[in-house]
Design an enzyme around this catalytic site. Sequence first.
Site, PDB file in Angstrom:
ATOM      1  N   LYS A 180       0.856  -1.187   0.000  1.00 12.85           N
ATOM      2  CA  LYS A 180       0.000   0.000   0.000  1.00 12.85           C
ATOM      3  C   LYS A 180       0.900   1.248   0.000  1.00 12.85           C
ATOM      4  O   LYS A 180       1.464   1.638   1.019  1.00 12.85           O
ATOM      5  CB  LYS A 180      -0.907   0.001   1.239  1.00 12.85           C
ATOM      6  CG  LYS A 180      -1.903   1.143   1.235  1.00 12.85           C
ATOM      7  CD  LYS A 180      -1.598   2.013   2.431  1.00 12.85           C
ATOM      8  CE  LYS A 180      -2.130   3.388   2.447  1.00 12.85           C
ATOM      9  NZ  LYS A 180      -1.760   4.322   1.444  1.00 12.85           N
ATOM     10  N   GLU A 255       9.542   2.573  10.989  1.00 12.15           N
ATOM     11  CA  GLU A 255      10.567   3.608  10.839  1.00 12.15           C
ATOM     12  C   GLU A 255       9.838   4.933  10.765  1.00 12.15           C
ATOM     13  O   GLU A 255       8.991   5.130   9.897  1.00 12.15           O
ATOM     14  CB  GLU A 255      11.415   3.382   9.588  1.00 12.15           C
ATOM     15  CG  GLU A 255      12.411   2.255   9.728  1.00 12.15           C
ATOM     16  CD  GLU A 255      13.294   2.337  10.962  1.00 12.15           C
ATOM     17  OE1 GLU A 255      13.591   3.453  11.437  1.00 12.15           O
ATOM     18  OE2 GLU A 255      13.656   1.273  11.499  1.00 12.15           O
ATOM     19  N   CYS A 289      13.396  11.607   6.642  1.00 12.87           N
ATOM     20  CA  CYS A 289      13.428  11.360   8.092  1.00 12.87           C
ATOM     21  C   CYS A 289      14.833  11.578   8.630  1.00 12.87           C
ATOM     22  O   CYS A 289      15.019  11.805   9.817  1.00 12.87           O
ATOM     23  CB  CYS A 289      12.918   9.962   8.401  1.00 12.87           C
ATOM     24  SG  CYS A 289      13.822   8.689   7.556  1.00 12.87           S
ATOM     25  N   GLU A 390       9.314  17.219  14.496  1.00  9.35           N
ATOM     26  CA  GLU A 390       9.778  17.000  13.117  1.00  9.35           C
ATOM     27  C   GLU A 390       9.000  17.925  12.185  1.00  9.35           C
ATOM     28  O   GLU A 390       7.770  17.883  12.156  1.00  9.35           O
ATOM     29  CB  GLU A 390       9.554  15.540  12.713  1.00  9.35           C
ATOM     30  CG  GLU A 390      10.082  15.247  11.332  1.00  9.35           C
ATOM     31  CD  GLU A 390       9.914  13.789  10.913  1.00  9.35           C
ATOM     32  OE1 GLU A 390       8.795  13.269  11.015  1.00  9.35           O
ATOM     33  OE2 GLU A 390      10.909  13.184  10.478  1.00  9.35           O
TER      34      GLU A 390
END
Length: 488
Positions: A180, A255, A289, A390
Amino acid sequence: MTLTTGIQTYLNYIDGKWVPASTGEVEASINPANRHDVIGYVQISGRDDLEKAVAAAKNALSSWRKRSGPERGEFLHRMANVLERRADEIAETMTREMGKTLPEAKGETARGIALLRYYAGEGMRKVGDVIPSTDSEGLMFTTRVPLGVVGVITPWNFPVAIPLWKMAPALAYGNTVVFKPAEETAVTAAKLVECMEEAGLPAGVVNLVMGSGPVIGQGIVDHPDISGITFTGSNEVGRRVGQRAVARGAKFQLEMGGKNPVIVLEDADLDLAVEATVSGGLRTAGQKCTATSRVFVQSAVYDPFKEKLLSRVKEIQVGDGMDPRTWMGPLVSEEQLHRVLSYIRKGVEEGATLLCGGRRLEEENLKDGFFVEPTVFEDVTPEMTIAREEIFGPVLALIRVDTLEEALRLANDVPYGLSASIFTRDIGNMLSFIDEMDAGLVRVNAETAGVELQAPFGGMKQSSSHSREQGRAAIEFFTSIKTVFVKG
Ligand SMILES: NC(=O)C1=CN([C@@H]2O[C@H](COP(=O)(O)OP(=O)(O)OC[C@H]3O[C@@H](n4cnc5c(N)ncnc54)[C@H](O)[C@@H]3O)[C@@H](O)[C@H]2O)C=CC1
Ligand SMILES: O=C(O)CCC(=O)C(=O)O
């Protein structure tokens, strides 16, 4: 929705066939450099489609896992060859669909090819050990078996590399896959799966289901026939994926985010540190990331570092990633644009000093895209939102420190621990940093981003589920160990 003629519709790939979603619904995948440019229509699938995909993957499992490792590796070699042949087309699709520049997209596609070749080789490497038994007539050894059907849920920021660093090892070790992709990059995902089909992958071994996170992603996480879920994306969603997987006893791997620091000490090569900060923080518009976000600079070199950084940032050419003059492309979506702009506003409101950038770019050739200026703040304190959360955009926060100890204390004072860099020539400082920095990836005199596929990748603290991806580490997630004892 109304479809414009001449624009291709991309279908799901289930049990070796390209099929429309049972909902009959599609959405446009648009170019973030120009919202009027539709890359293709993609499926908004429903749970029925997911059911079919899981059934196909389950059905294909027994024959796929029975093939030898080298034979499965051969399929991966063929996929690599097809991807290599189609590399330019797929890189262009990636640039148009998610905005990173064409050289970046080409680099990522090349990484995808290398990933397939690396895991093709895995099919020929050992999977177990012989362990001495207390019974002198017994033979004891370990072997590994695949998990079964694996759900692969991926983000939009590395639409080729991340799916491949999950799917290639999944396949090499004998699993079948329900994939997906992020809605924003579903066309690139479909082209990747076309490469697998062209390489002759048997029906049902990889199944592509496009659709939303809450319907298809959540459906994968909750599906009793999916034995393992590998996810890359936000912490918010990742945490939920982990909780639901634990609740039904499925294996999972997450992750997630980072708040990655660079430490620049007074003996650093400042030009190198500036170049690495700019590249690590602003390439792909900071949407990695592993992107550099906080820059701790020792007082003695703070001013010269800042001046060099600002003059370099001001040179950055922002524009459409297909334009060879562009160094930094747009953010992936309007939602991401507003999110990044709201972090910038928060930085100003909370008292940080905006040194450059901070605005949406709306000149004539950019107004239909999601462009933001590369942005640098100073006077950032550890409790400010821009020092803690973030941002996933081209925003750097400069923080002045007096010592390495202070830099390490502040660098570690966030819930994340993905990657970190130091710039110094002193071996003692390097060793302290390697030892004391809480990050899964610690880099000396090199930028925070840019992982190598043959090495383990993953974070500490809330950046991951403490598992590792890539390299040989992937075998730990995609297989289970069986300890075997045999006596004649
Ligand atoms: N660590 C990383 O590499 C990434 C981090 N992010 C962070 O996440 C923020 C938001 O980006 P999004 O694309 O919205 O990330 P996201 O975490 O919502 O999406 C990642 C993937 O998870 C799927 N998903 C969404 N909801 C789900 C659910 N309930 N169950 C299962 N799967 C689900 C999405 O459809 C997508 O395929 C970014 O601003 C950034 O901070 C985003 C992408 C990658
Ligand atoms: O820095 C890299 O090469 C990989 C970054 C990554 O995995 C991500 O942003 O999700």
